[in-house]
Design a protein around this motif. Structure first.
Motif, PDB file in Angstrom:
ATOM      1  N   LEU A 107       1.259  -1.285  -0.378  1.00  0.00           N
ATOM      2  CA  LEU A 107      -0.020  -0.210   0.015  1.00  0.00           C
ATOM      3  C   LEU A 107       0.960   1.379  -0.100  1.00  0.00           C
ATOM      4  O   LEU A 107       2.183   0.955   1.239  1.00  0.00           O
ATOM      5  CB  LEU A 107      -0.976   0.019   1.265  1.00  0.00           C
ATOM      6  N   ILE A 108       0.889   2.333  -0.745  1.00  0.00           N
ATOM      7  CA  ILE A 108       1.605   3.671  -1.516  1.00  0.00           C
ATOM      8  C   ILE A 108       0.389   4.403  -0.800  1.00  0.00           C
ATOM      9  O   ILE A 108      -0.066   4.667  -1.392  1.00  0.00           O
ATOM     10  CB  ILE A 108       2.075   3.278  -2.381  1.00  0.00           C
ATOM     11  N   LEU A 109       0.951   5.713   0.366  1.00  0.00           N
ATOM     12  CA  LEU A 109       0.430   6.454   0.863  1.00  0.00           C
ATOM     13  C   LEU A 109       1.670   7.849  -0.131  1.00  0.00           C
ATOM     14  O   LEU A 109       2.250   8.069   0.662  1.00  0.00           O
ATOM     15  CB  LEU A 109      -0.305   6.775   1.633  1.00  0.00           C
TER      16      LEU A 109
ATOM     17  N   ILE B 251       5.401   5.990 -10.742  1.00  0.00           N
ATOM     18  CA  ILE B 251       6.953   5.287 -10.941  1.00  0.00           C
ATOM     19  C   ILE B 251       7.011   3.786  -9.654  1.00  0.00           C
ATOM     20  O   ILE B 251       7.151   2.395  -9.793  1.00  0.00           O
ATOM     21  CB  ILE B 251       8.144   6.027 -11.031  1.00  0.00           C
ATOM     22  N   PHE B 252       6.043   3.697  -8.286  1.00  0.00           N
ATOM     23  CA  PHE B 252       6.415   2.665  -7.865  1.00  0.00           C
ATOM     24  C   PHE B 252       5.708   1.769  -8.151  1.00  0.00           C
ATOM     25  O   PHE B 252       6.005   0.324  -7.931  1.00  0.00           O
ATOM     26  CB  PHE B 252       5.318   3.678  -6.064  1.00  0.00           C
TER      27      PHE B 252
ATOM     28  N   HIS C  58      -1.648  -1.111  -4.166  1.00  0.00           N
ATOM     29  CA  HIS C  58      -2.941  -0.679  -3.896  1.00  0.00           C
ATOM     30  C   HIS C  58      -2.463   0.915  -4.068  1.00  0.00           C
ATOM     31  O   HIS C  58      -1.270   1.200  -2.748  1.00  0.00           O
ATOM     32  CB  HIS C  58      -3.649  -0.713  -2.954  1.00  0.00           C
ATOM     33  N   VAL C  59      -2.744   2.716  -3.697  1.00  0.00           N
ATOM     34  CA  VAL C  59      -2.491   3.475  -4.137  1.00  0.00           C
ATOM     35  C   VAL C  59      -3.474   4.218  -3.791  1.00  0.00           C
ATOM     36  O   VAL C  59      -4.753   4.102  -3.735  1.00  0.00           O
ATOM     37  CB  VAL C  59      -1.851   4.418  -5.041  1.00  0.00           C
TER      38      VAL C  59
ATOM     39  N   ASP D 167      17.626   0.524  -4.683  1.00  0.00           N
ATOM     40  CA  ASP D 167      16.850   0.799  -3.850  1.00  0.00           C
ATOM     41  C   ASP D 167      15.525   0.533  -2.940  1.00  0.00           C
ATOM     42  O   ASP D 167      15.425   0.354  -2.093  1.00  0.00           O
ATOM     43  CB  ASP D 167      17.214   1.998  -2.919  1.00  0.00           C
ATOM     44  N   LEU D 168      14.700   0.455  -4.108  1.00  0.00           N
ATOM     45  CA  LEU D 168      13.231   0.846  -4.033  1.00  0.00           C
ATOM     46  C   LEU D 168      12.913  -0.633  -3.538  1.00  0.00           C
ATOM     47  O   LEU D 168      12.526  -1.430  -2.415  1.00  0.00           O
ATOM     48  CB  LEU D 168      12.369   1.358  -4.419  1.00  0.00           C
ATOM     49  N   GLU D 169      13.357  -1.692  -4.792  1.00  0.00           N
ATOM     50  CA  GLU D 169      12.790  -2.598  -4.879  1.00  0.00           C
ATOM     51  C   GLU D 169      13.423  -3.393  -3.679  1.00  0.00           C
ATOM     52  O   GLU D 169      13.078  -4.801  -2.812  1.00  0.00           O
ATOM     53  CB  GLU D 169      13.282  -3.667  -6.164  1.00  0.00           C
TER      54      GLU D 169
END
Length: 124
Positions: free
Chosen positions: A6-8, A17-18, A30-31, A109-111
């Protein structure tokens, strides 16, 4: 079975991008562009990890993360705090997040950070 993120974040470009990167890595994404109903969002999406922006409307990332961490059913969900602030480590700690990601961020870095937050789940 897919792991859910879940990205806020209120920045649609960042959300895109995410989403692209994490879906390509096999996650269900989910965003949300707001944080005031964080508990409801978590109930609906059942995320394995959350990425939380510091400046997200309406209550902000610190308060939203604090609400989550005080909830008996959701306090175990790892939160990655995300911000362009120079004091992101302090903000993440104040929020109760388990990790942080500085904007701008490297896609690897994100992954890697999302995977690291899920390691205990993957090990079960």
């Amino acid at each position: 079975m897919y792991k859910t993120v879940l990205i806020l974040d209120d920045d649609k470009a960042i959300l895109d991008i995410f989403t692209l990167v994490l879906e390509a890595s096999g996650y269900l994404v989910h965003v949300s562009e707001t944080s005031h109903d964080i508990i409801n969002k978590v109930e609906l999406t059942n995320p394995d990890v959350i990425i939380m922006d510091n400046w997200i409307p309406d209550i902000g990332g610190i308060e939203a993360t604090n609400l989550l961490k005080k909830h008996k059913n959701f306090k175990h969900i790892p939160v990655i705090y995300c911000s362009a602030n120079s004091d992101i480590a302090y903000l993440a700690e104040k929020a109760g997040a388990q990790a942080y990601l500085s904007k701008p961020f490297d896609l690897n870095d994100l992954e890697n950070l999302v995977a690291k937050m899920l390691e205990p789940i993957n090990a079960v």
